[in-house]
Design an enzyme around this catalytic site. Sequence first.
Site, PDB file in Angstrom:
ATOM      1  N   ARG A  54     -17.699  97.118  -0.930  1.00 24.70           N
ATOM      2  CA  ARG A  54     -17.731  97.309  -2.387  1.00 24.70           C
ATOM      3  C   ARG A  54     -19.063  96.808  -2.971  1.00 24.70           C
ATOM      4  NH1 ARG A  54     -12.926  95.005  -5.849  1.00 24.70           N
ATOM      5  NH2 ARG A  54     -13.382  93.130  -4.645  1.00 24.70           N
ATOM      6  N   ARG A  77      -8.546  85.030   0.084  1.00 26.95           N
ATOM      7  CA  ARG A  77      -7.855  85.871  -0.920  1.00 26.95           C
ATOM      8  C   ARG A  77      -6.633  86.556  -0.311  1.00 26.95           C
ATOM      9  NH1 ARG A  77     -12.604  89.552  -2.549  1.00 26.95           N
ATOM     10  NH2 ARG A  77     -11.169  90.566  -3.991  1.00 26.95           N
ATOM     11  N   LYS A 122      -6.729  98.639  -7.195  1.00 24.81           N
ATOM     12  CA  LYS A 122      -6.092  98.474  -8.516  1.00 24.81           C
ATOM     13  C   LYS A 122      -7.083  98.803  -9.645  1.00 24.81           C
ATOM     14  CE  LYS A 122      -5.118  94.128  -7.687  1.00 24.81           C
ATOM     15  NZ  LYS A 122      -5.680  94.011  -6.323  1.00 24.81           N
ATOM     16  N   ARG A 167       0.380  87.490 -10.848  1.00 24.27           N
ATOM     17  CA  ARG A 167       0.094  87.332  -9.430  1.00 24.27           C
ATOM     18  C   ARG A 167       0.958  86.261  -8.784  1.00 24.27           C
ATOM     19  NH1 ARG A 167      -5.562  89.241  -9.444  1.00 24.27           N
ATOM     20  NH2 ARG A 167      -6.396  88.954  -7.371  1.00 24.27           N
ATOM     21  N   ARG A 192     -19.932  91.351  -4.857  1.00 19.46           N
ATOM     22  CA  ARG A 192     -19.232  90.238  -5.498  1.00 19.46           C
ATOM     23  C   ARG A 192     -19.244  89.017  -4.579  1.00 19.46           C
ATOM     24  NH1 ARG A 192     -13.559  92.370  -7.973  1.00 19.46           N
ATOM     25  NH2 ARG A 192     -12.799  90.518  -6.900  1.00 19.46           N
TER      26      ARG A 192
HETATM   27  P1  AP5 Z   1     -11.050  98.121  -6.230  1.00 15.69           P
HETATM   28  O1  AP5 Z   1     -10.507  99.187  -7.114  1.00 15.69           O
HETATM   29  O2  AP5 Z   1     -12.178  97.304  -6.731  1.00 15.69           O
HETATM   30  O3  AP5 Z   1      -9.855  97.209  -5.663  1.00 15.69           O
HETATM   31  P2  AP5 Z   1      -8.968  96.099  -6.370  1.00 15.69           P
HETATM   32  O4  AP5 Z   1      -7.590  96.233  -5.873  1.00 15.69           O
HETATM   33  O5  AP5 Z   1      -9.177  96.142  -7.865  1.00 15.69           O
HETATM   34  O6  AP5 Z   1      -9.636  94.862  -5.713  1.00 15.69           O
HETATM   35  P3  AP5 Z   1     -10.065  93.447  -6.299  1.00 15.69           P
HETATM   36  O7  AP5 Z   1     -10.804  92.765  -5.214  1.00 15.69           O
HETATM   37  O8  AP5 Z   1     -10.819  93.598  -7.607  1.00 15.69           O
HETATM   38  O9  AP5 Z   1      -8.721  92.815  -6.552  1.00 15.69           O
HETATM   39  P4  AP5 Z   1      -8.454  91.358  -6.586  1.00 15.69           P
HETATM   40  O10 AP5 Z   1      -7.027  91.394  -6.994  1.00 15.69           O
HETATM   41  O11 AP5 Z   1      -8.758  90.541  -5.411  1.00 15.69           O
HETATM   42  O12 AP5 Z   1      -9.539  90.830  -7.627  1.00 15.69           O
HETATM   43  P5  AP5 Z   1      -9.486  90.508  -9.174  1.00 15.69           P
HETATM   44  O13 AP5 Z   1     -10.745  90.975  -9.751  1.00 15.69           O
HETATM   45  O14 AP5 Z   1      -8.198  90.919  -9.778  1.00 15.69           O
HETATM   46  O15 AP5 Z   1     -11.467  98.843  -4.860  1.00 15.69           O
HETATM   47  C1  AP5 Z   1     -12.057  98.091  -3.807  1.00 15.69           C
HETATM   48  C2  AP5 Z   1     -13.129  98.967  -3.124  1.00 15.69           C
HETATM   49  O16 AP5 Z   1     -12.474 100.052  -2.471  1.00 15.69           O
HETATM   50  C3  AP5 Z   1     -14.155  99.595  -4.083  1.00 15.69           C
HETATM   51  O17 AP5 Z   1     -15.403  99.607  -3.475  1.00 15.69           O
HETATM   52  C4  AP5 Z   1     -13.627 101.024  -4.308  1.00 15.69           C
HETATM   53  O18 AP5 Z   1     -14.685 101.940  -4.578  1.00 15.69           O
HETATM   54  C5  AP5 Z   1     -12.979 101.302  -2.951  1.00 15.69           C
HETATM   55  N1  AP5 Z   1     -11.820 102.187  -3.057  1.00 15.69           N
HETATM   56  C6  AP5 Z   1     -10.837 102.122  -3.985  1.00 15.69           C
HETATM   57  N2  AP5 Z   1      -9.923 103.081  -3.769  1.00 15.69           N
HETATM   58  C7  AP5 Z   1     -10.339 103.744  -2.655  1.00 15.69           C
HETATM   59  C8  AP5 Z   1      -9.808 104.836  -1.907  1.00 15.69           C
HETATM   60  N3  AP5 Z   1      -8.666 105.445  -2.268  1.00 15.69           N
HETATM   61  N4  AP5 Z   1     -10.480 105.263  -0.819  1.00 15.69           N
HETATM   62  C9  AP5 Z   1     -11.636 104.663  -0.442  1.00 15.69           C
HETATM   63  N5  AP5 Z   1     -12.196 103.629  -1.100  1.00 15.69           N
HETATM   64  C10 AP5 Z   1     -11.550 103.175  -2.200  1.00 15.69           C
HETATM   65  O19 AP5 Z   1      -9.443  88.907  -9.112  1.00 15.69           O
HETATM   66  C11 AP5 Z   1     -10.560  88.195  -8.637  1.00 15.69           C
HETATM   67  C12 AP5 Z   1     -10.228  86.709  -8.670  1.00 15.69           C
HETATM   68  O20 AP5 Z   1      -9.923  86.302 -10.017  1.00 15.69           O
HETATM   69  C13 AP5 Z   1      -9.012  86.272  -7.856  1.00 15.69           C
HETATM   70  O21 AP5 Z   1      -9.321  86.073  -6.485  1.00 15.69           O
HETATM   71  C14 AP5 Z   1      -8.629  84.978  -8.574  1.00 15.69           C
HETATM   72  O22 AP5 Z   1      -9.510  83.939  -8.226  1.00 15.69           O
HETATM   73  C15 AP5 Z   1      -8.885  85.326 -10.028  1.00 15.69           C
HETATM   74  N6  AP5 Z   1      -7.704  85.900 -10.684  1.00 15.69           N
HETATM   75  C16 AP5 Z   1      -7.640  87.119 -11.295  1.00 15.69           C
HETATM   76  N7  AP5 Z   1      -6.405  87.321 -11.787  1.00 15.69           N
HETATM   77  C17 AP5 Z   1      -5.678  86.219 -11.480  1.00 15.69           C
HETATM   78  C18 AP5 Z   1      -4.334  85.860 -11.709  1.00 15.69           C
HETATM   79  N8  AP5 Z   1      -3.480  86.669 -12.361  1.00 15.69           N
HETATM   80  N9  AP5 Z   1      -3.895  84.655 -11.233  1.00 15.69           N
HETATM   81  C19 AP5 Z   1      -4.737  83.827 -10.590  1.00 15.69           C
HETATM   82  N10 AP5 Z   1      -6.034  84.119 -10.334  1.00 15.69           N
HETATM   83  C20 AP5 Z   1      -6.493  85.305 -10.777  1.00 15.69           C
END
Ligand code: AP5
Length: 232
Positions: free
Chosen positions: A127, A171, A9, A88, A160
């Site tokens: 990552r 997660r 994402k 979410r 991270r």
């Molecule tokens: P990346 O683009 O970083 O993936 P992502 O989907 O953004 O993954 P996240 O782990 O950031 O999502 P998340 O939803 O768990 O975390 P968030 O920060 O929102 O890609 C991942 C890896 O893959 C990278 O190394 C990239 O280079 C690689 N990659 C990408 N595309 C690729 C491809 N096509 N081919 C190969 N490699 C590829 O949330 C973190 C925490 O915050 C949550 O756990 C929660 O505690 C809290 N939080 C955030 N928002 C909320 C909410 N709305 N409600 C409640 N808690 C929340």
Amino acid sequence: LLGPPGVGKGTQAEKLAPELGTCHLSTGDVFRQGQIVPDGQRSPALDTALGAMRRGELVSDDIVIDMVRERAGCLRCRGGFLLDGFPRTVAQAEALDSLLEEQGTHLDAAVYYTVPRQTLIERLSGRRTCPSCNAVFHIASRPPRLPGICDDCSGRLVQRADDCPESISVRLAAYDQNTTPLIDYYRKTNRLLVVEADGPTDTICMRTLALLAEYKVDYHDNGDRNARPATF
Ligand code: AP5
């Protein structure tokens, strides 16, 4: 942007926002920025949120919704908005719809990215991120030019805290339990676009843009669109 942890994402948001001319709001990035506030100076809500994040649990709906509400200006950006990692839960999605109504706007589409579960685990485990400029790398698919060093700002890359195996399983379980109901929520309201997120990142971005165009999402005057869920 909707989808499990590690589906890409954040990576896609970085590509899509300049293409679409939208504002990009990542709730995960906002909470991570809170980590730089020194101990003792954080609000109780921020401390609670950071604790939940470290364990891989979702932050409570109240805290997340308040945080988005504080940034409601983002939702009125001229070029539109791209939400990454929010909503979410169904409660967050309902709160978002009400907030958008108050702001005189609406959500055109929820882009749902999918890949096999094993791919998610490989993406999360490999990552590496830059705490200084938030750039995201992967040890295999997007390695930095110099190992451990950010290409963009020369900062030292880190893993991270919630990308450890224990937090990854928490997660994924939180996603299955709390976030998958949103697929139906957006499908029923004819806003769900499903995009295969396997393959090169540029290809996935093109798929997304093509699907949005096919769906006739108009970012500037909220034009008409087909009332059907679609898969690209
Ligand atoms: P990346 O683009 O970083 O993936 P992502 O989907 O953004 O993954 P996240 O782990 O950031 O999502 P998340 O939803 O768990 O975390 P968030 O920060 O929102 O890609 C991942 C890896 O893959 C990278 O190394 C990239 O280079 C690689 N990659 C990408 N595309 C690729 C491809 N096509 N081919 C190969 N490699 C590829 O949330 C973190 C925490 O915050 C949550 O756990 C929660 O505690 C809290 N939080 C955030 N928002 C909320 C909410 N709305 N409600 C409640 N808690 C929340």
